[in-house]
Scaffold this motif. Structure first.
Motif, short mmCIF file in Angstrom:
data_model
loop_
_atom_site.label_atom_id
_atom_site.label_comp_id
_atom_site.label_asym_id
_atom_site.label_seq_id
_atom_site.Cartn_x
_atom_site.Cartn_y
_atom_site.Cartn_z
N GLY A 74 44.82 2.75 3.49
CA GLY A 74 46.16 2.23 3.72
C GLY A 74 46.98 2.08 2.45
O GLY A 74 47.78 1.15 2.32
N SER A 75 46.80 3.01 1.53
CA SER A 75 47.46 2.88 0.23
C SER A 75 48.98 2.86 0.33
O SER A 75 49.65 2.26 -0.51
N TYR A 76 49.53 3.51 1.37
CA TYR A 76 50.99 3.54 1.49
C TYR A 76 51.55 2.15 1.78
O TYR A 76 52.73 1.90 1.56
N PHE A 77 50.72 1.23 2.23
CA PHE A 77 51.17 -0.13 2.54
C PHE A 77 50.72 -1.12 1.48
O PHE A 77 50.89 -2.33 1.66
N GLY A 86 50.84 8.79 1.61
CA GLY A 86 51.85 8.72 2.66
C GLY A 86 52.36 10.10 3.05
O GLY A 86 53.48 10.23 3.54
N PHE A 87 51.55 11.12 2.83
CA PHE A 87 51.94 12.50 3.16
C PHE A 87 52.34 12.58 4.63
O PHE A 87 51.69 12.04 5.51
N GLY A 88 53.44 13.26 4.89
CA GLY A 88 53.94 13.40 6.25
C GLY A 88 55.02 12.42 6.62
O GLY A 88 55.62 12.52 7.70
N GLN A 89 55.34 11.49 5.71
CA GLN A 89 56.35 10.49 6.01
C GLN A 89 57.77 11.03 5.83
O GLN A 89 58.64 10.78 6.65
N SER A 90 58.02 11.74 4.74
CA SER A 90 59.39 12.18 4.46
C SER A 90 59.41 13.58 3.89
O SER A 90 58.37 14.15 3.53
N LYS A 96 60.69 12.11 8.13
CA LYS A 96 60.33 13.08 9.16
C LYS A 96 60.36 12.43 10.54
O LYS A 96 60.30 11.20 10.66
N PRO A 97 60.49 13.25 11.59
CA PRO A 97 60.66 12.70 12.94
C PRO A 97 59.57 11.73 13.37
O PRO A 97 59.81 10.83 14.17
N VAL A 114 49.16 20.69 -3.44
CA VAL A 114 49.24 19.28 -3.09
C VAL A 114 48.14 18.96 -2.09
O VAL A 114 47.66 19.83 -1.36
N THR A 115 47.74 17.71 -2.08
CA THR A 115 46.71 17.22 -1.18
C THR A 115 47.20 15.95 -0.52
O THR A 115 47.68 15.04 -1.22
N PRO A 116 47.14 15.87 0.80
CA PRO A 116 47.46 14.59 1.45
C PRO A 116 46.55 13.49 0.92
O PRO A 116 45.51 13.76 0.30
N ASP A 117 46.95 12.26 1.16
CA ASP A 117 46.22 11.10 0.70
C ASP A 117 44.71 11.31 0.86
O ASP A 117 44.22 11.57 1.95
#
Length: 556
Positions: free
Chosen positions: A454-457, A424-428, A539-540, A445-448
């Motif tokens: 869809g691991s964040y869900f 979920g990188f970029g969410q918060s 994040k926005p 760090v590495t984004p998903d």
């Protein structure tokens, strides 16, 4: 949007120590002098993944033993009960659906009958209360990805009357096959790509059933995972109007079987898949093809439990940092090739449950934080995130007073990795805190790594995130200790041979040092947040930002 002061400070500290990070030991102890224990973690995993826990199936003796172990261990660690009525648990009432006497599964197409074998060609089930499901020569319609997203100008249904029909859908969303479309976030799956959403939308369309075409890459798991997860009892929270939210039949079908069905109906499966990537796609009736099948449904209610432990803060006890994970697994199923029937769930998620207990020991042994620390072991994650969904809908801890949360599911048991993965990188703005904490260990760090999955869900942080609580979940990276190839082979083998299978047991070659590094990261961040006045923000670009802004206003 304002960047919280703690995030800004952490980012500056990170920048200042990057040159020194390379010389840090890979497993530095937390700065309060406490050390995470590989032996304690392994012992907790060993206990709750033992055969005597019966795969930690919900509403079984395995649940009773797991709840007892978690609550007793949390109490010994120094936490107090944080559940209902001063106890350790929150009762979660679920409907349980057990399908039996499944027979008559077949397609009728072109004057021929194509018999379908449960578990081999198709897996059928239901989450709609009732006694029987009987579908007799029901027309079939291909609806592409089965998505209706007005904000993206996307509608796979185009107003067609689909009431009483069986819908055939693709898994994931259109961008998986063609990321350049960037309609649904490129390779990063949105909630529209999840099977749970597709079944919900089918109910809104009035369908009699939905058949999802299984393909390993877009689903991110193999047929064995589908069969093991769907062939046993299914669960759902109790709904006021289940008929409006659930369909009589939910099913998955093997890709080759679907291709054959389309061919018999005079259609080209691959060509229709390509068409389904376009906003102009319209539903396609599968010629004269019909679906038939029937099964009995034993519908009953069960009460299962979330386990909640709490360490009250000294100054702001009404504000909380959450640490979450699920204790349940699949339970007992059909024998595998080795005759094993117990789905032990050692990685998924005895490892996360053990991580929660080790975090509790650390928070209790250190200085009492100003904000409260709450540990939640959720039930029924394997049944569709139902324990966390119930908690989020009926929170014991007010969600507008939750500062942030960290979910731990299926931890790394194969050794240290170079980078901390962020699902979920970029969410918060928790991303910045995770980046700074990983830098203390000499890691980036590495984004998903696989955003298309869809691991964040797909884990217990999601019901909280969609209600506005900033939630972080860690992932993996490349191994940094020799023999790296052997470690990667073990991790890869888990995905193909052990995930949601009876072989998810403790294996030779486990190395919990990487697990400990990840626990250190979320411990440091939680401890520092608990001793601050910061409220991390979305994040926005996050779809959850507006919900959090409403709770921000209520706090002010």
């Amino acid at each position: 949007m304002r960047l919280p002061s703690l995030v800004t400070t952490a980012a500056l500290v990170c920048a200042g120590v990057l040159s020194a990070c390379a010389s840090l030991p890979g497993m530095g102890a937390p700065s309060d002098g406490l050390a995470f224990s590989e032996a304690r973690l392994m012992q907790d995993i060993r206990v709750i993944s033992d055969d005597s826990y019966l795969g930690r199936g919900i509403a079984t003796e395995g649940e009773t033993k797991t709840v007892q172990h978690s609550s007793t261990s949390a109490q010994l660690a120094g936490f107090g009960p944080g559940g209902e009525n001063g106890g350790w648990t929150q009762d979660v009432t679920l409907n349980r659906f057990t399908a039996s006497n499944i027979h008559g599964l077949h397609f009728q197409v072109g004057g021929e009958t194509v018999v379908l074998n449960q578990g081999q060609d198709i897996v059928v089930s239901t989450r709609l209360p009732g006694h029987h499901v009987m579908l007799d020569h029901v027309p079939m319609v291909f609806v592409g990805y089965g998505i209706k997203a007005p904000e993206r100008n996307w509608d796979d249904f185009k107003g067609m009357d689909l009431r009483g029909k069986v819908l055939v859908v693709l898994v994931n969303d259109a961008d998986f096959e063609e990321p350049a479309l960037d309609t649904f976030g490129g390779r990063t799956m949105t909630y529209y790509g999840r099977w749970t959403y597709k079944c919900e939308e089918a109910a809104r369309q009035g369908a009699a059933g939905m058949i999802i075409v299984h393909e390993t890459a877009p689903a991110s798991y193999g047929w064995a995972t589908v069969n093991n997860s769907w062939s046993g009892p299914q669960f759902d929270i109790v709904r006021e109007n289940a008929a409006a939210e659930r369909i009589p039949m939910e099913a998955w079908i093997q890709r080759n079987t679907a291709v054959d069905l389309f061919r018999r109906a005079g259609l080209d499966f691959e060509a229709l898949k390509t068409q389904a990537r376009s906003r102009d796609f319209r539903p396609v009736e599968l010629g004269d093809a019909t679906f038939s099948g029937m099964f009995d449904v034993a519908t009953s209610q069960v009460v299962t439990q979330n386990v909640i432990a709490r360490l009250d803060g000294t100054t702001h006890p009404d504000e909380s940092i959450l640490y979450t994970g699920h204790w349940d697994h699949i339970g007992v199923g059909d024998p595998d090739a080795n005759g094993d029937t117990i789905f032990n769930g050692a990685v998924d998620n005895a490892s996360g449950t053990a991580g929660l207990l080790e975090l509790a020991r650390h928070f209790s042994a250190g200085p009492r934080p100003e904000r409260s620390i709450v540990m939640i072991s959720f039930t029924a994650e394997e049944s569709g995130l139902l324990g966390s969904e119930f908690f989020a809908a009926n929170p014991v801890v007010p969600l507008d007073k939750v500062v942030a949360g960290f979910n731990i599911d299926a931890m790394n048991v194969y050794g240290r990795v170079d980078n901390l993965g962020i699902i979920g990188f970029g969410q918060s703005y928790l991303d910045e805190l995770l980046t700074a904490a990983a830098a203390r260990q000499g890691r980036g760090v590495t984004p998903d790594e696989n955003p298309a999955a869809g691991s964040y869900f797909r884990s217990d942080h999601f019901p909280l995130a969609k209600r506005g609580v900033p939630m972080a979940c860690r992932g993996g990276g490349e191994f940094r200790d020799a023999p790296t190839a052997d470690r990667e082979a073990l991790r890869s083998e888990y995905g193909t041979r052990r995930y949601h299978q009876a072989d998810d047991e403790i294996q030779p070659g486990w190395d919990l040092r990487g697990m400990i590094e990840d626990l250190e990261v979320i411990y440091w961040i939680g401890r520092d947040l608990a001793n601050s006045r910061d409220w991390p923000e979305w994040k926005p670009t996050s779809e959850f930002r507006h919900i959090r802004e409403a709770s921000d206003r209520s706090r002010r």
